[in-house]
Design an enzyme around this catalytic site. Sequence first.
Site, PDB file in Angstrom:
ATOM      1  N   CYS A  19     -10.412 -20.097   1.114  1.00  0.00           N
ATOM      2  CA  CYS A  19     -11.272 -20.493   2.246  1.00  0.00           C
ATOM      3  C   CYS A  19     -12.760 -20.680   1.912  1.00  0.00           C
ATOM      4  CB  CYS A  19     -11.145 -19.481   3.377  1.00  0.00           C
ATOM      5  SG  CYS A  19      -9.488 -19.437   4.058  1.00  0.00           S
ATOM      6  N   ARG A  50     -19.434 -15.714 -10.449  1.00  0.00           N
ATOM      7  CA  ARG A  50     -18.150 -16.130 -11.038  1.00  0.00           C
ATOM      8  C   ARG A  50     -17.043 -15.155 -10.658  1.00  0.00           C
ATOM      9  NH1 ARG A  50     -18.482 -16.178 -16.877  1.00  0.00           N
ATOM     10  NH2 ARG A  50     -20.139 -17.736 -16.696  1.00  0.00           N
ATOM     11  N   SER A  51     -17.065 -14.696  -9.404  1.00  0.00           N
ATOM     12  CA  SER A  51     -16.018 -13.772  -8.964  1.00  0.00           C
ATOM     13  C   SER A  51     -14.709 -14.529  -8.826  1.00  0.00           C
ATOM     14  CB  SER A  51     -16.402 -13.122  -7.635  1.00  0.00           C
ATOM     15  OG  SER A  51     -16.342 -14.062  -6.592  1.00  0.00           O
ATOM     16  N   ASP A  61     -22.888 -16.115 -14.426  1.00  0.00           N
ATOM     17  CA  ASP A  61     -22.715 -14.741 -13.928  1.00  0.00           C
ATOM     18  C   ASP A  61     -23.556 -13.801 -14.778  1.00  0.00           C
ATOM     19  OD1 ASP A  61     -21.301 -14.164 -16.231  1.00  0.00           O
ATOM     20  OD2 ASP A  61     -19.523 -13.393 -15.188  1.00  0.00           O
TER      21      ASP A  61
HETATM   22  P1  NAD Z   1     -18.618  -9.996  -6.514  1.00  0.00           P
HETATM   23  O1  NAD Z   1     -19.418  -8.750  -6.602  1.00  0.00           O
HETATM   24  O2  NAD Z   1     -17.154  -9.947  -6.780  1.00  0.00           O
HETATM   25  O3  NAD Z   1     -19.203 -11.078  -7.534  1.00  0.00           O
HETATM   26  C1  NAD Z   1     -20.576 -11.247  -7.730  1.00  0.00           C
HETATM   27  C2  NAD Z   1     -20.809 -12.301  -8.802  1.00  0.00           C
HETATM   28  O4  NAD Z   1     -22.210 -12.516  -8.932  1.00  0.00           O
HETATM   29  C3  NAD Z   1     -20.286 -11.917 -10.176  1.00  0.00           C
HETATM   30  O5  NAD Z   1     -19.758 -13.044 -10.806  1.00  0.00           O
HETATM   31  C4  NAD Z   1     -21.539 -11.446 -10.890  1.00  0.00           C
HETATM   32  O6  NAD Z   1     -21.464 -11.575 -12.295  1.00  0.00           O
HETATM   33  C5  NAD Z   1     -22.566 -12.384 -10.310  1.00  0.00           C
HETATM   34  N1  NAD Z   1     -23.921 -11.847 -10.427  1.00  0.00           N
HETATM   35  C6  NAD Z   1     -24.378 -10.642 -10.009  1.00  0.00           C
HETATM   36  N2  NAD Z   1     -25.687 -10.506 -10.320  1.00  0.00           N
HETATM   37  C7  NAD Z   1     -26.059 -11.635 -10.955  1.00  0.00           C
HETATM   38  C8  NAD Z   1     -27.258 -12.091 -11.525  1.00  0.00           C
HETATM   39  N3  NAD Z   1     -28.357 -11.331 -11.511  1.00  0.00           N
HETATM   40  N4  NAD Z   1     -27.289 -13.309 -12.082  1.00  0.00           N
HETATM   41  C9  NAD Z   1     -26.191 -14.093 -12.111  1.00  0.00           C
HETATM   42  N5  NAD Z   1     -25.014 -13.711 -11.586  1.00  0.00           N
HETATM   43  C10 NAD Z   1     -24.944 -12.500 -11.024  1.00  0.00           C
HETATM   44  O7  NAD Z   1     -18.917 -10.612  -5.077  1.00  0.00           O
HETATM   45  P2  NAD Z   1     -18.141 -11.735  -4.212  1.00  0.00           P
HETATM   46  O8  NAD Z   1     -16.940 -11.161  -3.579  1.00  0.00           O
HETATM   47  O9  NAD Z   1     -18.030 -12.980  -4.995  1.00  0.00           O
HETATM   48  O10 NAD Z   1     -19.208 -11.946  -3.062  1.00  0.00           O
HETATM   49  C11 NAD Z   1     -20.514 -12.398  -3.358  1.00  0.00           C
HETATM   50  C12 NAD Z   1     -21.313 -12.596  -2.092  1.00  0.00           C
HETATM   51  O11 NAD Z   1     -20.720 -13.625  -1.345  1.00  0.00           O
HETATM   52  C13 NAD Z   1     -21.382 -11.379  -1.179  1.00  0.00           C
HETATM   53  O12 NAD Z   1     -22.654 -11.322  -0.591  1.00  0.00           O
HETATM   54  C14 NAD Z   1     -20.333 -11.672  -0.139  1.00  0.00           C
HETATM   55  O13 NAD Z   1     -20.637 -11.050   1.092  1.00  0.00           O
HETATM   56  C15 NAD Z   1     -20.441 -13.169  -0.048  1.00  0.00           C
HETATM   57  N6  NAD Z   1     -19.207 -13.798   0.412  1.00  0.00           N
HETATM   58  C16 NAD Z   1     -19.343 -14.675   1.397  1.00  0.00           C
HETATM   59  C17 NAD Z   1     -18.255 -15.290   1.909  1.00  0.00           C
HETATM   60  C18 NAD Z   1     -18.465 -16.255   3.001  1.00  0.00           C
HETATM   61  O14 NAD Z   1     -17.521 -16.871   3.514  1.00  0.00           O
HETATM   62  N7  NAD Z   1     -19.690 -16.481   3.420  1.00  0.00           N
HETATM   63  C19 NAD Z   1     -16.985 -15.034   1.423  1.00  0.00           C
HETATM   64  C20 NAD Z   1     -16.864 -14.161   0.395  1.00  0.00           C
HETATM   65  C21 NAD Z   1     -17.999 -13.552  -0.110  1.00  0.00           C
END
Ligand code: NAD
Length: 312
Positions: free
Chosen positions: A145, A180-181, A203
């Site tokens: 999604c 890159r999650s 990432d």
């Molecule tokens: P996660 O913690 O699994 O992944 C975070 C990613 O960011 C990792 O790849 C990490 O290496 C990278 N990262 C962290 N610090 C960094 C930096 N300083 N420089 C470069 N890369 C960096 O988180 P996630 O589940 O992917 O979620 C990320 C964000 O997205 C959260 O704020 C979450 O709430 C949001 N999110 C939003 C939606 C939406 O529909 N709006 C859906 C899912 C997640």
Amino acid sequence: IAGPCKVVLAGSVAKQLLVEVNAGLQTLDRPPRLHGFLANKDPAARMYADWTAKTCKENGFDFILREVDREVLEDEIRQANTDDAVDGMIVYYPVFDSRRDQTIQWTVSMYKDVEGLSPQLISNMYQNIRFLDPPANLRKSILPCTPLAVIKILEYLQIYNTFLDYGKRLFGRRITVINRSEVVGRPLAALLANDGAEVYSVDVTGVQHLSRGTGLKKQRHEVRDMEGWGLEQCLPISDVVISGVPGESYKVPTELIREGAVCINFSSEKNFNPDVKDKASIYVPAVGKVTIVVLMRNLLRIVQNKPQTNGK
Ligand code: NAD
């Protein structure tokens, strides 16, 4: 004087997408039914569940919240897999917040998985296999999604060039994705590259380059580690910058962003400083409202994919 930057809110994109979803809904003889499984006490999960319920009800989808004990969740999912009254399912994570959550994801039937997290769907996505029933190609594979929401935003903004053939509409675009999650950043980078873009996936460990190669000759993207690269190399050459870093302190350095770039934030925090508007041509501060409409669109697609509804 206000600069040339246009701020585009997710609500406007969601509204346009809803028109398409509502038209699809009109062709069905009953509203699609979504079961949401809530098996944790996480307030964020409950908020998302309530929000799904509200948006589904407002738009004529049938949503049923199932609050179950996490130890019986898998049994409940297996039952729903075989229950014809259930069209689609969503599970609110984290449930166990461990690898056991993946077992739960794998339990959901791929034919009822609105989140696009089933192994076969994920594998299709990375391999650029777009249909579930080749060579007939009547049933589209379901995509996750939030990555799909970002794509719908890029289509709305006409970053996807509709003059080009389907599947190649990002040819010539350079896009940086910061995150890159497995749930958002990596699938998003793969989808964009499969659609023809040169993607820089960033990432904490570094930068990867994803591309279908010269002239998009490859059927799907290939990945290359970019030794020694950082945002200093990617941002100045990127037409689009998409960021989703969790935490309040992270900010994309505005000075590195290309003049006139399109900037999109999907983090729940603001990854761009306010001065991004002095650099960007378009700024999208959040995507959540689009994600929820994409969820409904996926549910609709699942119903349309059923043999009896496409005349098979
Ligand atoms: P996660 O913690 O699994 O992944 C975070 C990613 O960011 C990792 O790849 C990490 O290496 C990278 N990262 C962290 N610090 C960094 C930096 N300083 N420089 C470069 N890369 C960096 O988180 P996630 O589940 O992917 O979620 C990320 C964000 O997205 C959260 O704020 C979450 O709430 C949001 N999110 C939003 C939606 C939406 O529909 N709006 C859906 C899912 C997640």
